[in-house]
Design a protein around this motif. Sequence first.
Motif, PDB file in Angstrom:
ATOM      1  N   VAL A 158      -3.931   9.161   5.657  1.00 13.62           N
ATOM      2  CA  VAL A 158      -4.523   8.996   4.327  1.00 13.62           C
ATOM      3  C   VAL A 158      -5.619  10.051   4.183  1.00 13.62           C
ATOM      4  O   VAL A 158      -6.636  10.007   4.870  1.00 13.62           O
ATOM      5  CB  VAL A 158      -5.107   7.587   4.144  1.00 13.62           C
ATOM      6  N   HIS A 159      -5.396  11.006   3.273  1.00 10.69           N
ATOM      7  CA  HIS A 159      -6.355  12.092   3.074  1.00 10.69           C
ATOM      8  C   HIS A 159      -7.323  11.816   1.923  1.00 10.69           C
ATOM      9  O   HIS A 159      -8.411  12.394   1.886  1.00 10.69           O
ATOM     10  CB  HIS A 159      -5.610  13.405   2.790  1.00 10.69           C
TER      11      HIS A 159
ATOM     12  N   LEU B  18       0.818  -1.209   0.000  1.00  7.74           N
ATOM     13  CA  LEU B  18       0.000   0.000   0.000  1.00  7.74           C
ATOM     14  C   LEU B  18       0.854   1.262   0.000  1.00  7.74           C
ATOM     15  O   LEU B  18       0.526   2.245  -0.675  1.00  7.74           O
ATOM     16  CB  LEU B  18      -0.938  -0.002   1.211  1.00  7.74           C
ATOM     17  N   LEU B  19       1.943   1.222   0.748  1.00  4.74           N
ATOM     18  CA  LEU B  19       2.801   2.402   0.828  1.00  4.74           C
ATOM     19  C   LEU B  19       3.401   2.754  -0.530  1.00  4.74           C
ATOM     20  O   LEU B  19       3.710   3.921  -0.798  1.00  4.74           O
ATOM     21  CB  LEU B  19       3.907   2.183   1.862  1.00  4.74           C
ATOM     22  N   GLU B  20       3.552   1.756  -1.411  1.00  3.51           N
ATOM     23  CA  GLU B  20       4.068   2.026  -2.749  1.00  3.51           C
ATOM     24  C   GLU B  20       3.063   2.801  -3.594  1.00  3.51           C
ATOM     25  O   GLU B  20       3.430   3.428  -4.585  1.00  3.51           O
ATOM     26  CB  GLU B  20       4.410   0.707  -3.448  1.00  3.51           C
ATOM     27  N   HIS B  21       1.783   2.772  -3.188  1.00  2.46           N
ATOM     28  CA  HIS B  21       0.726   3.461  -3.927  1.00  2.46           C
ATOM     29  C   HIS B  21       0.247   4.716  -3.199  1.00  2.46           C
ATOM     30  O   HIS B  21      -0.729   5.328  -3.627  1.00  2.46           O
ATOM     31  CB  HIS B  21      -0.466   2.519  -4.131  1.00  2.46           C
ATOM     32  N   LEU B  22       0.940   5.074  -2.135  1.00  2.00           N
ATOM     33  CA  LEU B  22       0.555   6.254  -1.359  1.00  2.00           C
ATOM     34  C   LEU B  22       1.536   7.387  -1.616  1.00  2.00           C
ATOM     35  O   LEU B  22       2.745   7.239  -1.393  1.00  2.00           O
ATOM     36  CB  LEU B  22       0.533   5.911   0.132  1.00  2.00           C
ATOM     37  N   GLU B  23       1.042   8.496  -2.100  1.00  2.00           N
ATOM     38  CA  GLU B  23       1.907   9.636  -2.378  1.00  2.00           C
ATOM     39  C   GLU B  23       1.081  10.922  -2.407  1.00  2.00           C
ATOM     40  O   GLU B  23      -0.129  10.890  -2.633  1.00  2.00           O
ATOM     41  CB  GLU B  23       2.621   9.460  -3.715  1.00  2.00           C
TER      42      GLU B  23
ATOM     43  N   GLN C  23      -7.949  -4.487   3.986  1.00  2.00           N
ATOM     44  CA  GLN C  23      -8.104  -4.208   5.409  1.00  2.00           C
ATOM     45  C   GLN C  23      -6.845  -3.584   6.005  1.00  2.00           C
ATOM     46  O   GLN C  23      -6.903  -2.872   7.014  1.00  2.00           O
ATOM     47  CB  GLN C  23      -8.447  -5.508   6.148  1.00  2.00           C
ATOM     48  N   THR C  24      -5.716  -3.839   5.369  1.00  2.00           N
ATOM     49  CA  THR C  24      -4.448  -3.302   5.884  1.00  2.00           C
ATOM     50  C   THR C  24      -4.338  -1.796   5.704  1.00  2.00           C
ATOM     51  O   THR C  24      -3.361  -1.189   6.155  1.00  2.00           O
ATOM     52  CB  THR C  24      -3.259  -3.988   5.178  1.00  2.00           C
ATOM     53  N   ILE C  25      -5.340  -1.172   5.091  1.00  2.00           N
ATOM     54  CA  ILE C  25      -5.284   0.272   4.885  1.00  2.00           C
ATOM     55  C   ILE C  25      -5.220   1.014   6.220  1.00  2.00           C
ATOM     56  O   ILE C  25      -4.647   2.102   6.317  1.00  2.00           O
ATOM     57  CB  ILE C  25      -6.498   0.744   4.046  1.00  2.00           C
ATOM     58  N   THR C  26      -5.788   0.409   7.273  1.00  2.00           N
ATOM     59  CA  THR C  26      -5.766   1.069   8.588  1.00  2.00           C
ATOM     60  C   THR C  26      -4.386   1.043   9.226  1.00  2.00           C
ATOM     61  O   THR C  26      -4.119   1.795  10.169  1.00  2.00           O
ATOM     62  CB  THR C  26      -6.765   0.402   9.539  1.00  2.00           C
ATOM     63  N   GLU C  27      -3.496   0.191   8.714  1.00  2.00           N
ATOM     64  CA  GLU C  27      -2.149   0.097   9.288  1.00  2.00           C
ATOM     65  C   GLU C  27      -1.254   1.271   8.864  1.00  2.00           C
ATOM     66  O   GLU C  27      -0.221   1.513   9.488  1.00  2.00           O
ATOM     67  CB  GLU C  27      -1.499  -1.222   8.870  1.00  2.00           C
ATOM     68  N   ILE C  28      -1.650   1.960   7.812  1.00  2.00           N
ATOM     69  CA  ILE C  28      -0.814   3.058   7.295  1.00  2.00           C
ATOM     70  C   ILE C  28      -0.588   4.122   8.370  1.00  2.00           C
ATOM     71  O   ILE C  28       0.534   4.584   8.580  1.00  2.00           O
ATOM     72  CB  ILE C  28      -1.449   3.673   6.040  1.00  2.00           C
ATOM     73  N   GLU C  29      -1.656   4.488   9.056  1.00  2.00           N
ATOM     74  CA  GLU C  29      -1.524   5.523  10.082  1.00  2.00           C
ATOM     75  C   GLU C  29      -0.869   4.985  11.350  1.00  2.00           C
ATOM     76  O   GLU C  29      -0.034   5.657  11.956  1.00  2.00           O
ATOM     77  CB  GLU C  29      -2.904   6.101  10.414  1.00  2.00           C
ATOM     78  N   TYR C  30      -1.215   3.761  11.724  1.00  2.00           N
ATOM     79  CA  TYR C  30      -0.732   3.223  12.997  1.00  2.00           C
ATOM     80  C   TYR C  30       0.736   2.811  12.959  1.00  2.00           C
ATOM     81  O   TYR C  30       1.462   2.966  13.939  1.00  2.00           O
ATOM     82  CB  TYR C  30      -1.593   2.028  13.422  1.00  2.00           C
ATOM     83  N   TYR C  31       1.168   2.261  11.801  1.00  2.00           N
ATOM     84  CA  TYR C  31       2.531   1.726  11.736  1.00  2.00           C
ATOM     85  C   TYR C  31       3.473   2.575  10.881  1.00  2.00           C
ATOM     86  O   TYR C  31       4.684   2.593  11.122  1.00  2.00           O
ATOM     87  CB  TYR C  31       2.510   0.292  11.198  1.00  2.00           C
TER      88      TYR C  31
END
Length: 358
Positions: free
Chosen positions: A134-135, A87-92, A121-129
């Motif tokens: 995610v805006h 997911l982080l590879e697609h977040l910018e 479901q792992t989308i919630t891990e972006i903020e926590y870890y």
Amino acid sequence: MVSDVAVALCRNSSVSKPVRDEMIVTEAVISNGARQIIETAIKNINKVKHQQQQIQAAVLEEKKQQQLKKIAETANIGEKKWTLEDLLEHLEPIEWEMMDFPNLVLETLELDQEDLKRVPQTITEIEYYAFREVHAVSFNSNEQLTDADILGKLDNLQAVNMWGCGLTRVPESWAKLKKLSFLGLGNNPCLRDLTPIRQMTTLQYLDLGCCGLKSLPKELYHLTQLVVLALGGNAGIVIDESLSRFSKLKRLALNDCELEQVPSSVYTLSTLRHLHLDNNSLVSFTQDVLRLKDLVQLTVTGNPELNFPKLLSRMENIRQIVVDDDFNIARTSFSIRQKFKHSSQVQNAYGSIPLAPV
């Protein structure tokens, strides 16, 4: 009720009458007490049976849910498992170009055309870890994507774009998205349940184009802050006076709606700046069009029988009337001729419709 034994004793002549009477009364009291005990026991038995039925129903429901879960898991076999790293590879940070708003640079998760069936479901891990907010999210053209409930846990979401997915309902969890300003749900033809939208009072942009709507959904009535409303592609939709509720609208899309005339409620939108009426069956405008004093752009391609009355020249702010390339501008009134533009001359007539990152 008196027992047979008591009756027999009472018939015995050796027993005195007072004693016999006392025996009958005593036996009657005992019988009534026994009846009450029996009735209470029956009630308790029925209560236990009812409780057992409730337990059995709960067990059956649990088994049903487990079966549905297995079916869902089976259906997801072969679907890519998205890890946090994926997911982080697609977040910018992406600049969202909106003609009716200042351009926004939003931390965006873009997963367009990824054959998704549900939002990872792992989308919630972006903020926590990963300690990143995610805006905005974009899941365009995932035709089988039906499960997006998890997005309701992203408190900082400002923009959701799910054009061309398989949504049948707006998830209840989305009602918690108090910062959501932009919602793009165009081309979800099976979308029916819009209930949570009524609580999204911060929305300024809403795209419900090509969603099979036949009337303006009542769930939208509370969205008084809307600036952009896209309803194009809803063939046969009836636009009634409820449209007047959106007094802050600056852009309205009613293209491809099989309109034979401009709905009268459109003329009440005095703040409207862009009106898209392409690909309908319009023939003219009424004098009420002059009420649209702030209108700067009118797009009417695909209306071959449309006539342009001279009164349009009295609309001082209008700068563009976008028509088909084969339309003969020379046959229009000289007073408004300079305002006409062929569609090929306009880079993006729809501006912010559909909502999309640059």
